[in-house]
Design an enzyme around this catalytic site. Sequence first.
Site, PDB file in Angstrom:
ATOM      1  N   GLY A   1    -115.897 -31.560 -34.887  1.00  0.00           N
ATOM      2  CA  GLY A   1    -116.611 -32.267 -35.889  1.00  0.00           C
ATOM      3  C   GLY A   1    -116.074 -33.724 -36.170  1.00  0.00           C
ATOM      4  O   GLY A   1    -116.656 -34.624 -36.245  1.00  0.00           O
ATOM      5  N   CYS A   2    -114.593 -33.753 -36.147  1.00  0.00           N
ATOM      6  CA  CYS A   2    -113.885 -35.078 -36.120  1.00  0.00           C
ATOM      7  C   CYS A   2    -114.227 -36.021 -35.215  1.00  0.00           C
ATOM      8  O   CYS A   2    -114.474 -37.227 -35.305  1.00  0.00           O
ATOM      9  CB  CYS A   2    -112.381 -34.941 -36.356  1.00  0.00           C
ATOM     10  N   THR A   3    -114.231 -35.633 -33.885  1.00  0.00           N
ATOM     11  CA  THR A   3    -114.807 -36.413 -32.588  1.00  0.00           C
ATOM     12  C   THR A   3    -116.408 -36.929 -33.024  1.00  0.00           C
ATOM     13  O   THR A   3    -116.541 -38.032 -32.751  1.00  0.00           O
ATOM     14  CB  THR A   3    -114.564 -35.504 -31.323  1.00  0.00           C
TER      15      THR A   3
END
Length: 161
Positions: free
Chosen positions: A58-60
């Site tokens: 998700g952070c990527t």
Amino acid sequence: MAIGFFSTSPSNAAPLEVGADAPAVKTVDQKGNKVDLGKELSEGISLVYFYPKADTPGCTKQACNLRDAFEDVEKAGIKVFGVSADTAEDQLAFAGKFELPFTLLADKGGEVIAAFGVPANERGLAARQSFLIKDGKVIWRDLKANPTSQAQDAIAAAKAS
């Protein structure tokens, strides 16, 4: 992530409200350079977005959404600061791996996370939240930031201000 995964400490009961002053907090960027966030946020428009952990799915997606739309983000006059409790080394590896053209802040001690009132879990991982700051004041916040539309949401908020 389920919201129950996160908690707030008694000193940081709630995320900053629209109209609040940007926190005058200091940390380091992905290269280990000192960053006076209060000074950085005092002029112009800045997006400060929080994410749990560098180089996770998700952070990527969130970082790459900002990277892919970075020309539009810059045209909107927005400086970008990504914040997580990762080390400067982890942030540098993340920025390099995905060619991120903006500043990542290493908040290993959680000072920036706490100053913005962003919930964090027992391991210090921040909730995915975003704040748009204009001339030192919060003008917009997204307490459930969408990783696939982070850039577009921030640009729309900046245009509406």
